[in-house]
Design an enzyme around this catalytic site. Structure first.
Site, mmCIF file in Angstrom:
data_model
loop_
_atom_site.group_PDB
_atom_site.id
_atom_site.type_symbol
_atom_site.label_atom_id
_atom_site.label_comp_id
_atom_site.label_asym_id
_atom_site.label_seq_id
_atom_site.Cartn_x
_atom_site.Cartn_y
_atom_site.Cartn_z
ATOM 1 N N HIS A 42 0.839 -1.202 0.000
ATOM 2 C CA HIS A 42 0.000 0.000 0.000
ATOM 3 C C HIS A 42 0.874 1.252 0.000
ATOM 4 O O HIS A 42 2.093 1.198 0.205
ATOM 5 C CB HIS A 42 -0.903 0.002 1.231
ATOM 6 C CG HIS A 42 -0.141 -0.083 2.524
ATOM 7 N ND1 HIS A 42 0.539 0.986 3.072
ATOM 8 C CD2 HIS A 42 0.082 -1.118 3.363
ATOM 9 C CE1 HIS A 42 1.125 0.633 4.184
ATOM 10 N NE2 HIS A 42 0.875 -0.658 4.392
ATOM 11 N N HIS A 291 0.931 -5.728 2.002
ATOM 12 C CA HIS A 291 1.754 -5.043 2.989
ATOM 13 C C HIS A 291 3.241 -5.309 2.772
ATOM 14 O O HIS A 291 3.616 -6.173 1.962
ATOM 15 C CB HIS A 291 1.350 -5.507 4.392
ATOM 16 C CG HIS A 291 -0.124 -5.440 4.632
ATOM 17 N ND1 HIS A 291 -0.734 -4.361 5.221
ATOM 18 C CD2 HIS A 291 -1.116 -6.335 4.352
ATOM 19 C CE1 HIS A 291 -2.046 -4.583 5.295
ATOM 20 N NE2 HIS A 291 -2.296 -5.767 4.773
ATOM 21 N N ASP A 292 4.079 -4.604 3.551
ATOM 22 C CA ASP A 292 5.521 -4.852 3.483
ATOM 23 C C ASP A 292 5.850 -6.274 3.928
ATOM 24 O O ASP A 292 6.750 -6.917 3.379
ATOM 25 C CB ASP A 292 6.294 -3.819 4.306
ATOM 26 C CG ASP A 292 5.755 -3.656 5.727
ATOM 27 O OD1 ASP A 292 4.798 -4.357 6.102
ATOM 28 O OD2 ASP A 292 6.301 -2.801 6.468
#
Length: 421
Positions: A42, A291-292
């Site tokens: 994101h 996400h990461d």
């Protein structure tokens, strides 16, 4: 003016180069992109949590914690525009649902990031324009609830074996050697942040990672930072956050961790790629907004992780090509800098353009055949049935014993009555 003639050898050399150039062009032209999988993080967001001594509270952020900012929207819009340019000769010029699928984790920031990306990827044109003043069109973003997400939201929970591996990691020599140089720093951080020292020493519960992230978010959005959050401190916290990500999915027993985490997503991607080869369906692209930790788990499983936290809008591409020979190959590209072309990554043990069969063979060790079993999870339904069977069995044995006792009791009574008579 006389005509200058080239020596025969030079003419032959030029002719040979010309033929090679034509053949190269033909070979390149015959290579065809067939399918693409995209996994991105994101965009820029507000902090997820604060720490005990944080100068700023959630109420100071317009939409609260963990929400996509306007900067984040712009980052993903730009990524969508880049994807439109990169795949302009592959994707349909307008949105076509048979060709395209996008899924997001069940978080506001990832859902909004997916929508922002789609705005740049599929701006409405011609017949898809429904409002001349609005260069946007609604496109479905598919979502799986957090409790049911077994594809994108890492680390996957409800996996006892993974919890065991995490505990083992924190006591392993691999981890202790990495954390040792930061012992004094972590003591100072415990005082400055108000966090428990034991949690900081084990990098447990993302506390130090989240603290770094909070300070990072506050810094880039021009919030006042505490006086102790110097550049040197932030650099050390960043290194520890990177160690947190690495130790979460790798560093110790990486292959087994991958089978329980990043390999799950890799299995999904590989199945989609194989389906694109073996079926006649029209789908050309699958996109995942996550996400990461999603990108980290995936890259660590593939052993292509660069050791850095995936930045906002970082994007991992998997491209399936059909070569001129008819065989299929996979290329991986990683975009973590908007000012540069994506980095071409190579799966260890293969070439950058890896034959599909070889790719599948190399990633097979990280794919679990039965995730629940390898996690050591108990099948609750099975346990219920087993308990029921045991109860029925015990009841049956009790009935047999009772009948046996009644039978002998009856015989004894008859014998006693006969003796009395």
């Amino acid at each position: 003016m006389g005509v200058i003639r080239l020596p025969s050898q030079s003419r032959l050399l030029c002719f040979a180069f010309h033929i090679i150039f034509i053949l190269f062009q033909q070979t390149t032209a015959e290579r065809e992109l067939k399918f693409v999988v995209v996994v991105f993080r994101h965009g820029d967001r507000t902090p997820v949590v604060n720490f005990p001594t944080d100068l700023h509270k959630e109420s100071e952020w317009p939409q609260g914690f963990g929400q996509l900012t306007k900067t984040g929207m712009q980052q993903l819009y730009e990524l969508g525009q880049y994807m439109r340019k990169r795949y302009s000769n592959f994707l349909n010029s307008t949105y076509k649902r048979q060709e395209f699928y996008i899924q997001s984790t069940d978080y506001d920031r990832t859902i909004m990031s997916a929508q922002s990306c789609l705005s740049g990827l599929f701006p409405p044109t011609s017949s898809q324009t429904w409002n001349p003043e609005l260069p946007w069109q609604p496109i479905p973003v598919h979502i799986v609830t957090k409790s049911s997400d077994r594809r994108l939201h890492f680390p996957l929970h409800d996996c006892p074996r993974f919890d065991e591996l995490q505990n083992e990691t924190q006591t392993s020599s691999e981890f202790q050697n990495r954390i040792q140089p930061y012992k004094d720093f972590l003591q100072t951080m415990a005082v400055n942040t108000g966090l428990e020292l034991n949690n900081l020493r084990t990098l447990d519960n993302f506390q130090l990672w989240n603290t770094y992230d909070t300070l990072y978010c506050e810094g880039i959005h021009n919030y006042t930072l505490p006086v102790w959050a110097t550049k040197d401190v932030m650099d050390k916290m960043e290194k520890l956050a990177e160690l947190s990500l690495l130790s979460l999915f790798g560093l110790y027993e990486t292959e087994e961790k991958s089978r329980l985490q990043g390999g799950v997503l890799m299995n999904t991607i590989l199945k989609s790629i194989k389906q694109a080869v073996n079926s006649s369906r029209e789908r050309k692209m699958e996109v995942y907004s996550a996400h990461d930790t999603t990108i980290g788990a995936l890259q660590i499983a593939l052993n292509i992780f660069n050791g850095k936290l995936p930045p906002y809008a970082a994007c991992q591409f998997f491209e399936l090509y059909q070569e001129s020979s008819g065989r299929y190959s996979i290329e991986m590209h990683y975009r973590n800098d908007t000012s540069k072309d994506p980095y071409l990554l190579t799966l260890p043990g293969c070439t950058s353009s890896c034959p599909l069969e070889k790719f599948a063979e190399l990633v097979s060790p990280m794919i679990a055949e039965n995730w629940s079993k390898e996690c050591g999870k108990k099948d609750k339904k099975k346990d219920i049935f087993i308990g029921f069977d045991v109860a029925v069995g015990l009841l049956f044995i009790f009935d047999l014993v009772l009948l046996y006792l009644l039978y002998h009791y009856g015989r004894c009574r008859r014998r006693n009555n006969y003796q009395d008579l």
